[in-house]
Motif scaffolding. Structure first.
Motif, PDB file in Angstrom:
ATOM      1  N   ASP A  85       0.864  -1.179   0.000  1.00  0.00           N
ATOM      2  CA  ASP A  85       0.000   0.000   0.000  1.00  0.00           C
ATOM      3  C   ASP A  85       0.899   1.227   0.000  1.00  0.00           C
ATOM      4  OD1 ASP A  85      -2.113   1.735   0.132  1.00  0.00           O
ATOM      5  OD2 ASP A  85      -2.611   1.312   2.225  1.00  0.00           O
ATOM      6  N   SER A  86       1.422   1.541  -1.188  1.00  0.00           N
ATOM      7  CA  SER A  86       2.427   2.588  -1.290  1.00  0.00           C
ATOM      8  C   SER A  86       2.009   3.613  -2.340  1.00  0.00           C
ATOM      9  CB  SER A  86       3.766   1.949  -1.688  1.00  0.00           C
ATOM     10  OG  SER A  86       4.623   2.864  -2.292  1.00  0.00           O
ATOM     11  N   ASP A  87       2.087   4.886  -1.977  1.00  0.00           N
ATOM     12  CA  ASP A  87       1.812   5.946  -2.946  1.00  0.00           C
ATOM     13  C   ASP A  87       2.784   5.874  -4.109  1.00  0.00           C
ATOM     14  OD1 ASP A  87      -0.308   6.912  -1.496  1.00  0.00           O
ATOM     15  OD2 ASP A  87       0.835   8.509  -0.527  1.00  0.00           O
ATOM     16  N   LEU A  88       4.016   5.448  -3.839  1.00  0.00           N
ATOM     17  CA  LEU A  88       5.013   5.350  -4.899  1.00  0.00           C
ATOM     18  C   LEU A  88       4.616   4.283  -5.921  1.00  0.00           C
ATOM     19  CD1 LEU A  88       7.659   6.251  -6.144  1.00  0.00           C
ATOM     20  CD2 LEU A  88       8.838   4.630  -4.636  1.00  0.00           C
ATOM     21  N   ASP A  89       4.114   3.126  -5.448  1.00  0.00           N
ATOM     22  CA  ASP A  89       3.647   2.085  -6.375  1.00  0.00           C
ATOM     23  C   ASP A  89       2.492   2.604  -7.219  1.00  0.00           C
ATOM     24  OD1 ASP A  89       5.523   0.272  -5.574  1.00  0.00           O
ATOM     25  OD2 ASP A  89       4.128  -1.075  -4.554  1.00  0.00           O
ATOM     26  N   TYR A  90       1.556   3.290  -6.572  1.00  0.00           N
ATOM     27  CA  TYR A  90       0.413   3.855  -7.296  1.00  0.00           C
ATOM     28  C   TYR A  90       0.890   4.842  -8.359  1.00  0.00           C
ATOM     29  CZ  TYR A  90      -3.865   6.396  -8.282  1.00  0.00           C
ATOM     30  OH  TYR A  90      -4.918   6.993  -8.931  1.00  0.00           O
ATOM     31  N   GLN A  91       1.754   5.755  -7.973  1.00  0.00           N
ATOM     32  CA  GLN A  91       2.249   6.756  -8.910  1.00  0.00           C
ATOM     33  C   GLN A  91       3.025   6.105 -10.051  1.00  0.00           C
ATOM     34  OE1 GLN A  91       4.593   9.879  -7.188  1.00  0.00           O
ATOM     35  NE2 GLN A  91       5.064  10.792  -9.172  1.00  0.00           N
ATOM     36  N   THR A  92       3.860   5.124  -9.745  1.00  0.00           N
ATOM     37  CA  THR A  92       4.629   4.426 -10.772  1.00  0.00           C
ATOM     38  C   THR A  92       3.698   3.749 -11.768  1.00  0.00           C
ATOM     39  OG1 THR A  92       6.472   4.081  -9.238  1.00  0.00           O
ATOM     40  CG2 THR A  92       6.391   2.669 -11.194  1.00  0.00           C
ATOM     41  N   ALA A  93       2.686   3.058 -11.251  1.00  0.00           N
ATOM     42  CA  ALA A  93       1.731   2.376 -12.126  1.00  0.00           C
ATOM     43  C   ALA A  93       1.037   3.363 -13.060  1.00  0.00           C
ATOM     44  CB  ALA A  93       0.699   1.612 -11.295  1.00  0.00           C
ATOM     45  N   MET A  94       0.594   4.476 -12.516  1.00  0.00           N
ATOM     46  CA  MET A  94      -0.092   5.484 -13.329  1.00  0.00           C
ATOM     47  C   MET A  94       0.861   6.114 -14.344  1.00  0.00           C
ATOM     48  SD  MET A  94      -3.226   5.464 -12.504  1.00  0.00           S
ATOM     49  CE  MET A  94      -3.434   3.868 -11.751  1.00  0.00           C
ATOM     50  N   ASP A  95       2.090   6.402 -13.920  1.00  0.00           N
ATOM     51  CA  ASP A  95       3.074   7.004 -14.821  1.00  0.00           C
ATOM     52  C   ASP A  95       3.439   6.075 -15.974  1.00  0.00           C
ATOM     53  OD1 ASP A  95       3.112   9.299 -13.274  1.00  0.00           O
ATOM     54  OD2 ASP A  95       5.039   8.851 -12.309  1.00  0.00           O
TER      55      ASP A  95
END
Length: 140
Positions: A85-95
Protein backbone atom coordinates in the motif's frame (compact mmCIF):
# COMPACT_ATOMS: atom_id res chain seq x y z
CA UNK A 1 -23.73 -13.51 -30.76
CA UNK A 2 -21.08 -11.26 -29.22
CA UNK A 3 -17.58 -12.62 -28.84
CA UNK A 4 -16.55 -12.39 -25.17
CA UNK A 5 -13.82 -9.89 -24.33
CA UNK A 6 -10.45 -11.55 -23.68
CA UNK A 7 -8.72 -10.72 -20.40
CA UNK A 8 -5.21 -11.75 -19.36
CA UNK A 9 -4.30 -11.96 -15.67
CA UNK A 10 -0.78 -12.35 -14.26
CA UNK A 11 -0.41 -12.97 -10.54
CA UNK A 12 1.95 -15.38 -8.82
CA UNK A 13 -0.59 -16.01 -6.03
CA UNK A 14 -2.69 -18.96 -7.18
CA UNK A 15 -5.69 -18.18 -4.98
CA UNK A 16 -5.91 -14.55 -6.15
CA UNK A 17 -5.36 -15.54 -9.78
CA UNK A 18 -8.05 -18.21 -9.70
CA UNK A 19 -10.55 -16.07 -7.78
CA UNK A 20 -10.20 -13.26 -10.31
CA UNK A 21 -10.43 -15.72 -13.18
CA UNK A 22 -13.61 -17.26 -11.78
CA UNK A 23 -15.31 -13.92 -11.07
CA UNK A 24 -14.42 -12.53 -14.50
CA UNK A 25 -15.55 -15.70 -16.28
CA UNK A 26 -18.83 -15.52 -14.36
CA UNK A 27 -19.08 -11.95 -15.69
CA UNK A 28 -19.02 -13.31 -19.23
CA UNK A 29 -15.37 -12.75 -20.10
CA UNK A 30 -12.84 -15.17 -21.57
CA UNK A 31 -9.91 -15.23 -19.16
CA UNK A 32 -6.39 -16.61 -19.46
CA UNK A 33 -4.38 -16.61 -16.22
CA UNK A 34 -0.60 -16.70 -15.95
CA UNK A 35 1.80 -17.27 -13.04
CA UNK A 36 4.12 -14.51 -14.21
CA UNK A 37 4.15 -11.43 -16.39
CA UNK A 38 6.65 -12.78 -18.89
CA UNK A 39 4.23 -15.56 -19.88
CA UNK A 40 1.42 -13.02 -20.19
CA UNK A 41 3.54 -10.78 -22.40
CA UNK A 42 4.47 -13.70 -24.66
CA UNK A 43 0.78 -14.62 -25.03
CA UNK A 44 -0.14 -10.98 -25.69
CA UNK A 45 2.32 -10.79 -28.58
CA UNK A 46 0.73 -13.93 -30.06
CA UNK A 47 -2.87 -12.84 -29.43
CA UNK A 48 -3.56 -9.42 -27.87
CA UNK A 49 -6.21 -9.30 -25.16
CA UNK A 50 -8.85 -6.64 -24.56
CA UNK A 51 -7.66 -5.95 -20.99
CA UNK A 52 -4.75 -6.94 -18.72
CA UNK A 53 -4.60 -7.37 -14.94
CA UNK A 54 -1.03 -7.35 -13.58
CA UNK A 55 0.39 -8.01 -10.13
CA UNK A 56 3.32 -5.71 -9.38
CA UNK A 57 5.56 -8.25 -7.63
CA UNK A 58 6.01 -11.50 -9.54
CA UNK A 59 8.86 -13.84 -10.43
CA UNK A 60 10.75 -12.70 -13.51
CA UNK A 61 9.78 -9.27 -14.81
CA UNK A 62 7.77 -7.10 -12.46
CA UNK A 63 4.27 -5.97 -13.32
CA UNK A 64 5.73 -2.49 -13.81
CA UNK A 65 8.12 -3.82 -16.48
CA UNK A 66 5.35 -5.74 -18.22
CA UNK A 67 3.13 -2.65 -18.17
CA UNK A 68 5.95 -0.63 -19.70
CA UNK A 69 6.49 -3.25 -22.43
CA UNK A 70 2.77 -3.43 -23.22
CA UNK A 71 2.58 0.37 -23.54
CA UNK A 72 5.28 0.24 -26.23
CA UNK A 73 2.94 -1.74 -28.49
CA UNK A 74 -0.64 -1.28 -27.28
CA UNK A 75 -3.24 0.94 -25.65
CA UNK A 76 -4.86 -2.09 -23.97
CA UNK A 77 -6.47 -1.17 -20.62
CA UNK A 78 -4.25 -2.29 -17.73
CA UNK A 79 -5.21 -2.76 -14.07
CA UNK A 80 -2.33 -3.14 -11.61
CA UNK A 81 -2.48 -5.03 -8.29
CA UNK A 82 -0.02 -4.68 -5.44
CA UNK A 83 0.31 -6.11 -1.93
CA UNK A 84 2.19 -2.95 -0.97
CA UNK A 85 0.00 0.00 0.00
CA UNK A 86 2.43 2.59 -1.29
CA UNK A 87 1.81 5.95 -2.95
CA UNK A 88 5.01 5.35 -4.90
CA UNK A 89 3.65 2.08 -6.37
CA UNK A 90 0.41 3.86 -7.30
CA UNK A 91 2.25 6.76 -8.91
CA UNK A 92 4.63 4.43 -10.77
CA UNK A 93 1.73 2.38 -12.13
CA UNK A 94 -0.09 5.48 -13.33
CA UNK A 95 3.07 7.00 -14.82
CA UNK A 96 3.71 3.81 -16.79
CA UNK A 97 0.23 3.94 -18.30
CA UNK A 98 -1.90 1.79 -16.02
CA UNK A 99 -5.62 2.59 -16.07
CA UNK A 100 -6.24 1.63 -12.45
CA UNK A 101 -4.51 0.35 -9.32
CA UNK A 102 -5.80 -1.87 -6.52
CA UNK A 103 -4.09 -2.75 -3.24
CA UNK A 104 -4.38 -6.41 -2.26
CA UNK A 105 -6.27 -7.91 -0.70
CA UNK A 106 -9.16 -6.52 -2.69
CA UNK A 107 -12.56 -7.83 -3.56
CA UNK A 108 -12.70 -9.62 -6.91
CA UNK A 109 -16.12 -8.00 -7.34
CA UNK A 110 -14.48 -4.56 -7.17
CA UNK A 111 -12.12 -5.53 -9.97
CA UNK A 112 -14.97 -6.97 -12.05
CA UNK A 113 -16.89 -3.72 -11.58
CA UNK A 114 -13.88 -1.72 -12.71
CA UNK A 115 -13.37 -3.99 -15.72
CA UNK A 116 -16.99 -3.41 -16.75
CA UNK A 117 -16.55 0.36 -16.33
CA UNK A 118 -13.39 0.34 -18.45
CA UNK A 119 -15.11 -1.62 -21.22
CA UNK A 120 -18.07 0.81 -21.14
CA UNK A 121 -15.68 3.75 -21.53
CA UNK A 122 -13.80 2.05 -24.38
CA UNK A 123 -17.07 1.34 -26.19
CA UNK A 124 -18.31 4.90 -25.63
CA UNK A 125 -15.06 6.29 -27.05
CA UNK A 126 -15.29 3.95 -30.06
CA UNK A 127 -18.86 5.09 -30.83
CA UNK A 128 -17.96 8.77 -30.34
CA UNK A 129 -15.02 8.38 -32.72
CA UNK A 130 -17.18 6.65 -35.34
CA UNK A 131 -19.87 9.32 -35.03
CA UNK A 132 -17.29 12.10 -35.41
CA UNK A 133 -15.82 10.40 -38.48
CA UNK A 134 -19.28 9.99 -40.02
CA UNK A 135 -20.10 13.65 -39.34
CA UNK A 136 -16.82 14.79 -40.97
CA UNK A 137 -17.58 12.75 -44.10
CA UNK A 138 -21.19 14.00 -44.27
CA UNK A 139 -20.15 17.67 -43.89
CA UNK A 140 -16.85 18.16 -45.72
Amino acid sequence: MDIPKLIYIADDDYSIREALKTFLENGGYEVHAFEDGDSLLEAFFEKPSNLVVLDVMMPGSSGFKICEELRKVSHVPIIMLSARDSDLDYQTAMDLGSDDFFTKPTSPMSIVSRVKAIFRRVEFERIAFENAATARHANP
